[in-house]
Write a protein that holds these residues in place. Structure first.
Motif, PDB file in Angstrom:
ATOM      1  N   LEU A 107     -22.071  46.507 -21.503  1.00 21.51           N
ATOM      2  CA  LEU A 107     -23.016  46.835 -22.574  1.00 21.51           C
ATOM      3  C   LEU A 107     -22.646  48.076 -23.391  1.00 21.51           C
ATOM      4  CD1 LEU A 107     -26.652  45.969 -21.458  1.00 21.51           C
ATOM      5  CD2 LEU A 107     -25.364  45.092 -23.403  1.00 21.51           C
ATOM      6  N   PRO A 108     -22.210  49.186 -22.783  1.00 20.53           N
ATOM      7  CA  PRO A 108     -21.857  50.316 -23.648  1.00 20.53           C
ATOM      8  C   PRO A 108     -20.832  49.939 -24.708  1.00 20.53           C
ATOM      9  CG  PRO A 108     -22.023  51.046 -21.387  1.00 20.53           C
ATOM     10  CD  PRO A 108     -22.124  49.542 -21.354  1.00 20.53           C
ATOM     11  N   GLY A 109     -19.796  49.209 -24.315  1.00 22.33           N
ATOM     12  CA  GLY A 109     -18.815  48.777 -25.298  1.00 22.33           C
ATOM     13  C   GLY A 109     -19.398  47.813 -26.301  1.00 22.33           C
ATOM     14  N   MET A 110     -20.238  46.903 -25.846  1.00 20.13           N
ATOM     15  CA  MET A 110     -20.840  45.910 -26.736  1.00 20.13           C
ATOM     16  C   MET A 110     -21.778  46.573 -27.739  1.00 20.13           C
ATOM     17  SD  MET A 110     -22.659  42.372 -25.490  1.00 20.13           S
ATOM     18  CE  MET A 110     -21.200  41.745 -24.676  1.00 20.13           C
ATOM     19  N   ARG A 204     -29.178  42.672 -35.204  1.00 15.71           N
ATOM     20  CA  ARG A 204     -27.717  42.660 -35.204  1.00 15.71           C
ATOM     21  C   ARG A 204     -27.170  42.870 -33.801  1.00 15.71           C
ATOM     22  NH1 ARG A 204     -26.896  46.629 -40.455  1.00 15.71           N
ATOM     23  NH2 ARG A 204     -27.512  45.113 -42.048  1.00 15.71           N
ATOM     24  N   MET A 205     -28.044  42.988 -32.851  1.00 12.53           N
ATOM     25  CA  MET A 205     -27.640  43.234 -31.475  1.00 12.53           C
ATOM     26  C   MET A 205     -27.141  41.924 -30.851  1.00 12.53           C
ATOM     27  SD  MET A 205     -29.983  45.420 -28.862  1.00 12.53           S
ATOM     28  CE  MET A 205     -31.188  44.136 -28.521  1.00 12.53           C
ATOM     29  N   PRO A 206     -26.053  41.942 -30.080  1.00 12.93           N
ATOM     30  CA  PRO A 206     -25.585  40.714 -29.431  1.00 12.93           C
ATOM     31  C   PRO A 206     -26.667  40.105 -28.550  1.00 12.93           C
ATOM     32  CG  PRO A 206     -23.926  42.442 -29.272  1.00 12.93           C
ATOM     33  CD  PRO A 206     -25.158  43.088 -29.830  1.00 12.93           C
ATOM     34  N   VAL A 207     -26.632  38.790 -28.418  1.00 12.82           N
ATOM     35  CA  VAL A 207     -27.659  38.092 -27.639  1.00 12.82           C
ATOM     36  C   VAL A 207     -27.634  38.550 -26.185  1.00 12.82           C
ATOM     37  CG1 VAL A 207     -28.472  35.836 -26.845  1.00 12.82           C
ATOM     38  CG2 VAL A 207     -27.631  36.106 -29.186  1.00 12.82           C
ATOM     39  N   PHE A 208     -26.467  38.893 -25.664  1.00 14.55           N
ATOM     40  CA  PHE A 208     -26.411  39.376 -24.281  1.00 14.55           C
ATOM     41  C   PHE A 208     -27.232  40.650 -24.114  1.00 14.55           C
ATOM     42  CE2 PHE A 208     -24.102  41.863 -20.918  1.00 14.55           C
ATOM     43  CZ  PHE A 208     -24.592  41.136 -19.844  1.00 14.55           C
ATOM     44  N   ALA A 209     -27.177  41.542 -25.099  1.00 16.04           N
ATOM     45  CA  ALA A 209     -27.991  42.755 -25.028  1.00 16.04           C
ATOM     46  C   ALA A 209     -29.472  42.403 -25.063  1.00 16.04           C
ATOM     47  CB  ALA A 209     -27.628  43.699 -26.179  1.00 16.04           C
ATOM     48  N   TRP A 210     -29.853  41.453 -25.912  1.00 18.69           N
ATOM     49  CA  TRP A 210     -31.243  40.998 -25.923  1.00 18.69           C
ATOM     50  C   TRP A 210     -31.641  40.423 -24.563  1.00 18.69           C
ATOM     51  CZ3 TRP A 210     -35.438  41.767 -28.554  1.00 18.69           C
ATOM     52  CH2 TRP A 210     -35.382  42.129 -29.897  1.00 18.69           C
ATOM     53  N   ALA A 211     -30.765  39.601 -23.998  1.00 21.92           N
ATOM     54  CA  ALA A 211     -31.072  38.975 -22.714  1.00 21.92           C
ATOM     55  C   ALA A 211     -31.245  40.025 -21.625  1.00 21.92           C
ATOM     56  CB  ALA A 211     -29.965  37.997 -22.334  1.00 21.92           C
ATOM     57  N   MET A 212     -30.384  41.051 -21.618  1.00 20.50           N
ATOM     58  CA  MET A 212     -30.511  42.094 -20.612  1.00 20.50           C
ATOM     59  C   MET A 212     -31.759  42.939 -20.845  1.00 20.50           C
ATOM     60  SD  MET A 212     -28.303  41.648 -18.334  1.00 20.50           S
ATOM     61  CE  MET A 212     -29.085  42.973 -17.437  1.00 20.50           C
ATOM     62  N   LEU A 213     -32.128  43.151 -22.103  1.00 17.02           N
ATOM     63  CA  LEU A 213     -33.355  43.908 -22.393  1.00 17.02           C
ATOM     64  C   LEU A 213     -34.574  43.160 -21.864  1.00 17.02           C
ATOM     65  CD1 LEU A 213     -34.848  46.245 -23.760  1.00 17.02           C
ATOM     66  CD2 LEU A 213     -34.792  44.936 -25.891  1.00 17.02           C
ATOM     67  N   VAL A 214     -34.660  41.871 -22.153  1.00 20.60           N
ATOM     68  CA  VAL A 214     -35.797  41.075 -21.661  1.00 20.60           C
ATOM     69  C   VAL A 214     -35.783  41.027 -20.139  1.00 20.60           C
ATOM     70  CG1 VAL A 214     -36.854  38.785 -21.648  1.00 20.60           C
ATOM     71  CG2 VAL A 214     -35.916  39.710 -23.775  1.00 20.60           C
ATOM     72  N   SER A 215     -34.616  40.804 -19.560  1.00 20.80           N
ATOM     73  CA  SER A 215     -34.507  40.724 -18.101  1.00 20.80           C
ATOM     74  C   SER A 215     -34.887  42.048 -17.438  1.00 20.80           C
ATOM     75  CB  SER A 215     -33.075  40.330 -17.722  1.00 20.80           C
ATOM     76  OG  SER A 215     -32.926  40.217 -16.333  1.00 20.80           O
ATOM     77  N   ALA A 514     -12.718  37.497 -30.684  1.00 20.41           N
ATOM     78  CA  ALA A 514     -14.173  37.690 -30.630  1.00 20.41           C
ATOM     79  C   ALA A 514     -14.641  38.608 -31.750  1.00 20.41           C
ATOM     80  CB  ALA A 514     -14.571  38.275 -29.278  1.00 20.41           C
ATOM     81  N   GLY A 515     -15.950  38.559 -32.040  1.00 21.27           N
ATOM     82  CA  GLY A 515     -16.507  39.360 -33.114  1.00 21.27           C
ATOM     83  C   GLY A 515     -17.346  40.529 -32.654  1.00 21.27           C
ATOM     84  N   THR A 516     -17.515  40.715 -31.334  1.00 19.54           N
ATOM     85  CA  THR A 516     -18.404  41.758 -30.827  1.00 19.54           C
ATOM     86  C   THR A 516     -17.610  42.982 -30.382  1.00 19.54           C
ATOM     87  OG1 THR A 516     -18.396  40.467 -28.767  1.00 19.54           O
ATOM     88  CG2 THR A 516     -20.341  40.300 -30.168  1.00 19.54           C
ATOM     89  N   LEU A 536     -23.800  40.985 -37.472  1.00 15.18           N
ATOM     90  CA  LEU A 536     -23.933  40.545 -36.091  1.00 15.18           C
ATOM     91  C   LEU A 536     -22.574  40.460 -35.401  1.00 15.18           C
ATOM     92  CD1 LEU A 536     -25.759  39.480 -33.825  1.00 15.18           C
ATOM     93  CD2 LEU A 536     -25.572  37.205 -34.844  1.00 15.18           C
ATOM     94  N   TYR A 537     -21.534  40.124 -36.167  1.00 19.54           N
ATOM     95  CA  TYR A 537     -20.178  40.011 -35.628  1.00 19.54           C
ATOM     96  C   TYR A 537     -19.260  40.969 -36.399  1.00 19.54           C
ATOM     97  CZ  TYR A 537     -22.107  35.743 -33.609  1.00 19.54           C
ATOM     98  OH  TYR A 537     -22.887  34.851 -32.920  1.00 19.54           O
ATOM     99  N   PRO A 538     -19.322  42.260 -36.062  1.00 25.35           N
ATOM    100  CA  PRO A 538     -18.607  43.256 -36.883  1.00 25.35           C
ATOM    101  C   PRO A 538     -17.097  43.074 -36.898  1.00 25.35           C
ATOM    102  CG  PRO A 538     -19.577  44.256 -34.918  1.00 25.35           C
ATOM    103  CD  PRO A 538     -20.134  42.885 -35.003  1.00 25.35           C
ATOM    104  N   LEU A 539     -16.485  42.593 -35.815  1.00 22.64           N
ATOM    105  CA  LEU A 539     -15.038  42.432 -35.825  1.00 22.64           C
ATOM    106  C   LEU A 539     -14.596  41.264 -36.703  1.00 22.64           C
ATOM    107  CD1 LEU A 539     -13.976  43.172 -32.131  1.00 22.64           C
ATOM    108  CD2 LEU A 539     -14.278  44.722 -34.056  1.00 22.64           C
ATOM    109  N   TRP A 540     -15.471  40.303 -36.941  1.00 23.24           N
ATOM    110  CA  TRP A 540     -15.153  39.230 -37.882  1.00 23.24           C
ATOM    111  C   TRP A 540     -15.327  39.714 -39.321  1.00 23.24           C
ATOM    112  CZ3 TRP A 540     -18.150  34.613 -35.232  1.00 23.24           C
ATOM    113  CH2 TRP A 540     -17.447  34.211 -34.092  1.00 23.24           C
TER     114      TRP A 540
END
Length: 837
Positions: A107-110, A204-215, A514-516, A536-540
């Protein structure tokens, strides 16, 4: 606010070297003192996978026992310990820790941060989990393991029917490990909300970050219930407080309410992070943005909310009322809607994109197949008549494994193949990966699909043998063969991982395209400079971003004060707010974890004096790290790049630590509400409330206690508003001392009132529930006295200053929480008998 990349100057010479010095990891055995997420995350992942293997070995022994009828490989008692330990290790020591571990690492990197905001808390959470978990598992080698199932239902686990220490190991060990999980959740919540890269708004947050926030938020509100339940059952076993003994006014079903309020949301606490990983990987592997990103985020939130309505899903056969069962049944159907929405979004993304069958793609496709089948059987057991027939049969065992292994293990293995280059730059073998997937996918379905049929044919759960004339022989042999095939796939993965991870480290170069942000060039300090995000995908969207970040052309390109630092940004739109100075590596988290583990584990073996010595060690270590954390900054503001100066540290609601205490209070209040529920539940179950032999404390005692608590809270509220200049410190100390005296006197009035009423928690369950509320308040008053004394010491030593006041602000928050608990507890005890009467 920012300059175009081509106009940003190159960074001063020596800046990168200073950054590397600040973040350099300790060497050799001193690596145990590391607190950086890149090290703690790896420790976490490796330890969780060790528990996965250990639990898998237990499963293989069980499957060998059940391969043929009438087998005598293990006896009934040993088998009971095996399935209890298998379920407990998988649920408590692997499933939740592995998703938290991956989050700590990624997550810190993401998010574009240098680290999570409380590195020492992450280190403490890991070491407490690792030490406590390994000690708990070792009980199986001494015949001391619990044997009441991973759910530990009373009265089977009461002292009468489980007189040994096995249940105590479970109650104290798992209760303490849950505290570690909550500490990790607090770290993740604050990190996700307040340390995102500038411009990374919530959407603009990756879905994984959202999933971890909800979890993580679900952990905050679900896990306290099982902590409360374990405390109640341990009090019953150790001191004969009869919360679950029906003959003395207790109720065994009370345990199920508390346990499954944690247990069913836990299924989604495990699944949602895996779903977040899937959303990130699917978009990259399909080379196209995730279809319905906003809808997927809403679905994650919907699953998290609805899951709390489902705890009685596991209690359809306990005799609940028809209305309750219908509501829970409807909610069980309802949760399939947001879950299905995510599945369709992933399928649509694959359909729209250009997919190649790489190893992570194969695991994702296998996940889709297995999880959908598990979801379909989940809908089946939501139908009341079917659940009554299938309950406690092997059909439920199959359903559980299809949901949990399909819904979490396969995405985790996909994640290992996908994110392995982040660790050392090398991908795992594609050829080996296909074999691993084939063995795991085929073995899993061969092992667990026949269990559906065996369950429908009447095979019950938790039997260690069976006669040979019931038609289950072939099904059980197939399941056993499948389990070993699955284990062969896991073994092949570990061989490949060990072979690959031993190769020399190199830059990964973003092999999947990848774009994240986690695919920016990796370092111990995360990123050379924190990027400005506009998509949402800054590297793209910004292909040159890796080079810009490495050249130091974005935020915080170096170290301002020669130490570890990151940015704190606003919760919603990620505007830079202030510079956060992070602690460096050190021993306090490790020592605190050893002390905490020793306290709980030694209590289990009745070594009270030694246990309290370890508890004191934990408190000293925590005070040690807090003393060094809240220090005044060298300057009030700092240059963080682009010519922008930001404050260093913050106070009150602007501080990330203030919000962390708010989350901690939510945990604490949830435990307290669980105890209130216990008291109300037992009061309503009693024929007369209070029952014969029990009496309410006279009203004047709780009334005076409440007034004193409110007085103390008022004193702390005034203290927080006082300026912390040296000439005002005396007033702050007087107010803090007044609050401490008020809290201590309030507890004294409470104890006196209950003593005069003749309260004896051993008489019946109602008195035990009142005693529990009183004991919980006494514990909190002790905590307040410790915190208040710490505030006084910081003031006397001149360390309580306007720029270093988190100690006072956070102590005041906890003071108000304890006051609310004391007043609400007294009102409940006084009003419930009058209402029911």
């Amino acid at each position: 606010m920012t300059q175009p990349a081509e106009q940003r100057p190159e960074r001063p010479e020596g800046e990168r070297e200073a950054l590397e010095r600040a973040w350099r990891a300790p060497r050799g055995w001193r690596l145990l003192s590391a607190v950086n997420n890149t090290h703690i995350g790896v420790f976490y992942i490796v330890t969780a996978m060790v528990f996965f293997v250990l639990a898998g070995i237990l499963a293989l022994v069980m499957r060998t026992q059940l391969a043929v009828p009438g087998n005598d490989l293990v006896d009934a008692q040993t088998y009971n310990q095996l399935f209890t330990m298998h379920g407990t290790v998988m649920m408590f020591l692997f499933a939740v820790p592995i998703v938290e571990a991956i989050a700590v690492y990624l997550l810190p990197g993401m998010l574009g941060a240098r680290d999570l905001p409380f590195p020492r808390l992450s280190a403490y959470a890991f070491w407490a989990y690792a030490i406590g978990g390994l000690a708990f598992f070792c009980t199986i080698f001494f015949g001391e393991s619990p044997d009441g199932g991973w759910f530990m239902y009373p009265p089977l686990t009461s002292k009468e029917f489980s007189p040994g220490r096995g249940a105590d190991w479970w109650l104290l060990g798992i209760g303490f490990i849950e505290i570690s999980a909550i500490a990790g959740a607090i770290e993740l919540i604050i990190g996700i909300l307040f340390t995102r890269a500038p411009g990374m708004t919530l959407m603009r947050m990756p879905v994984f970050a959202w999933a971890m926030l909800v979890s993580a938020l679900m952990i905050v509100f679900a896990f306290p219930a099982v902590i409360a339940a374990t405390m109640l059952l341990e009090l019953e076993r150790a001191f004969d407080w009869p919360f679950f003994i029906a003959a003395r006014g207790g109720d065994p079903v009370l345990w199920q309410h508390l346990f499954w309020f944690f247990g069913h949301p836990e299924v989604y606490i495990i699944f949602l992070p895996a779903a977040g990983m899937v959303s990130v990987m699917v978009a990259t592997l399909a080379r196209t943005p995730l279809v319905g990103h906003r809808a997927v985020v809403m679905a994650l939130i919907g699953v998290g909310v609805v899951s709390f309505l489902l705890w009685a899903h596991h209690m359809f056969t306990t005799g609940l009322g028809n209305l309750s069962m219908l509501v829970v049944s409807a909610a069980s159907f309802m949760v399939a809607i947001p879950s299905g929405l995510q599945v369709f979004a992933w399928i649509a993304t694959f359909w729209r994109g250009r997919v190649t069958l790489d190893a992570p793609t194969l695991f994702l496709l296998g996940f889709h197949f297995i999880f959908v089948l598990g979801g379909l059987t989940g809908v089946m057991v939501a139908v009341l008549p079917f659940d009554w027939q299938a309950h406690d049969s092997y059909f439920i065992v199959a359903h559980l494994h299809y949901v949990l292994i399909g819904g979490m293990v396969f995405p985790v293995f996909a994640g290992f193949y996908y994110w392995a280059p982040v660790f050392n730059g090398h991908r795992l073998s594609e050829r080996w990966g296909r074999w691993v997937f084939g063995l795991m996918f085929g073995g899993f379905n061969l092992a667990f699909f026949p269990m559906h049929i065996a369950g429908l044919m009447g095979m019950p759960r938790r039997v260690y043998t069976y006669p040979g004339d019931l038609g289950w022989n072939g099904l059980n042999m197939a399941s056993t063969v499948g389990a070993f095939v699955l284990a062969a796939g896991v073994l092949l993965f570990f061989i490949d991982a060990a072979r690959t991870l031993r190769r020399p480290e190199k830059d990964h170069g973003n092999p999947w395209g990848a774009g994240t942000l986690e695919w920016l060039p990796p370092r111990d300090y995360g990123v050379r400079s924190i990027p400005e995000v506009d998509s949402l995908y800054p590297l793209w969207r910004q292909p040159a971003l890796p080079e810009e970040v490495e050249a130091g052309r974005h935020w915080l390109p170096g170290t301002v004060f020669g130490g570890r630092e990151t940015l704190v940004t606003s919760m919603r739109d990620a505007r830079p707010l202030h510079l956060l100075r992070l602690p460096t590596d050190g021993w306090p988290p490790f020592v605190a974890a050893v002390g905490t583990a020793g306290f709980f584990l030694l209590l289990t073996v009745s070594q009270a004096v030694l246990a309290f010595a370890f508890g004191l060690l934990a408190i000293v270590a925590i005070l040690w790290w807090l003393w060094a954390s809240d220090q005044p900054p060298p300057t009030a503001t700092a240059d963080v790049g682009h010519g922008v100066r930001l404050p260093v540290n913050a106070a009150g609601r602007a501080s990330h630590s203030w919000w962390a205490v708010i989350v901690l209070i939510a945990v604490d209040m949830t435990i307290f509400v669980s105890f209130l529920f216990t008291h109300v539940h037992l009061s309503m179950a009693a024929e007369v409330c209070p029952p014969p032999g029990a009496a309410l404390p006279p009203l004047q005692w709780p009334l005076v206690s409440g007034v004193l608590l409110l007085l103390g809270s008022a004193g702390m509220a005034v203290a927080v508003r006082r300026p912390l200049q040296p000439d005002a410190q005396r007033t702050v100390r007087w107010l803090a001392g007044l609050a401490m005296l008020s809290a201590a006197c309030a507890l004294g009035f409470d104890l006196t009132g209950h003593w005069r009423a003749g309260l004896d928690p051993r008489d019946q369950a109602w008195s035990a529930s009142v005693g529990m509320l009183l004991g919980y308040q006494a514990f909190h008053v002790a905590v307040l006295l410790l915190m208040g004394g710490y505030v006084l010491v910081r003031s006397w030593t001149g360390r309580l200053q306007p720029a270093a006041r988190a100690t006072l602000d956070n102590t005041a928050l906890m003071w108000h929480c304890v006051t609310a608990q004391g007043v609400l507890g007294a009102l409940t005890v006084q009003l419930v008998p009058r209402v029911l009467g």
